[in-house]
Design an enzyme around this catalytic site. Sequence first.
Site: not given
Length: 343
Positions: A195, A253, A277, A282, A301
């Site tokens: 990160d 995402r 997911d 989408e 999702h």
Amino acid sequence: MRVVCVGDRFISAASFAHAAKEAFGPDTETVEYSTRWPDEAYGAVEGVKESSGSVDEIAELIPGADVLLTHLGPVTATVLARADRLKVVGITRGGPVNVDLAAATAHHVPVVYLPGRNLGAVAEFVIGVMITMPRGVVRGSAELVHGRWSPRAFRYETAGPELRACTVGLVGIGAVGRRVAQLLDAFGARVVAYDPHVDRADGIELLDSLEAVLSVSDIVSVHSRLTDETRKSFDSKAFGAMKHGAYFVNTARGEIVDEAALLEALDSGQLSGAALDVFDPEPPGPDNPLVHRPDVIGTPHLAGASRQVSSESVQRVVRDVASYLHSGRMDHCANPDALKEGS
Ligand SMILES: NC(=O)c1ccc[n+]([C@@H]2O[C@H](COP(=O)([O-])OP(=O)(O)OC[C@H]3O[C@@H](n4cnc5c(N)ncnc54)[C@H](O)[C@@H]3O)[C@@H](O)[C@H]2O)c1
Ligand SMILES: O=C(O)[C@H](O)COP(=O)(O)O
């Protein structure tokens, strides 16, 4: 006090109104408005993202309102331009993506939001697929539905690792990433993370490049936000840098992943499986090959949804709005400049 409650398919206007009356008192006047899902588009409008609802219809409700509560409603410059006594906006989102924060600040309206509001739900989902994917649980169940009984294949040929034998790489150590790391600890997995915006995270081994994390991980799970920097950051180079036969999880995402590159990595055996997911776009559409593969666990999702999440989100945001109205303090303000004296 007048409270405008903009509901949608996830959180109803009535639940905002009910919580507002309880928190602000019985004299509270509530105005309920609902977005018309699925007829109304979901997405970007007037500089805000991931929203649903009519800007003009919501703007009409704003004059005279003291509080605006919403989940997906677009809080755009047009909406905020009608604020003549609006004191605060409360958003039940983990990130205030459907609010024009510059416009809110210009109108001296602080925005309350709920970072990490569904971190528990997402993290448990992630652990669930990290256990079930390598062990073929969904795949085996689908075989049985189709009348096939092939224990040998699952027990000997494709059996994947237990978590205690895995190094798990987390990309993004925010609210969800940290919770996933905590839970993984209980399974005895080694956790490494990348990160670039975090210097230290207790109990998590931070590595200094994405490649370093990808090259040592048996399972890689994405937990960054979608930004210009992360968009399509999982491309053929990234999948190529992963350990051969590793597993990939994306609950963040869809746009973070180059889906064509992911397909190639699965086809070539570079990856043993993926749990997705989120998709780009989408819904993924019937022609997206990723949703038809036995080595992919695809879900619509739903990682962030649990029985607790919606009701707790409404309670939390209303509590924080009430705290601001009573004391001028709030737990999570998305635009602290709006709170500055004289702003
Ligand atoms: N599938 C679902 O239902 C669901 C539910 C909740 C959240 N989400 C998504 O999960 C993700 C994580 O949510 P969160 O609440 O933990 O977000 P967060 O904002 O708390 O954390 C995101 C982290 O990503 C890091 N990051 C930014 N750029 C990065 C980069 N280039 N590489 C690696 N890390 C980077 C940030 O520094 C931050 O620590 C978000 O994309 C969110 O939209 C999905
Ligand atoms: O839809 C999602 O990904 C989450 O449930 C909502 O995310 P947010 O509340 O962080 O926007």
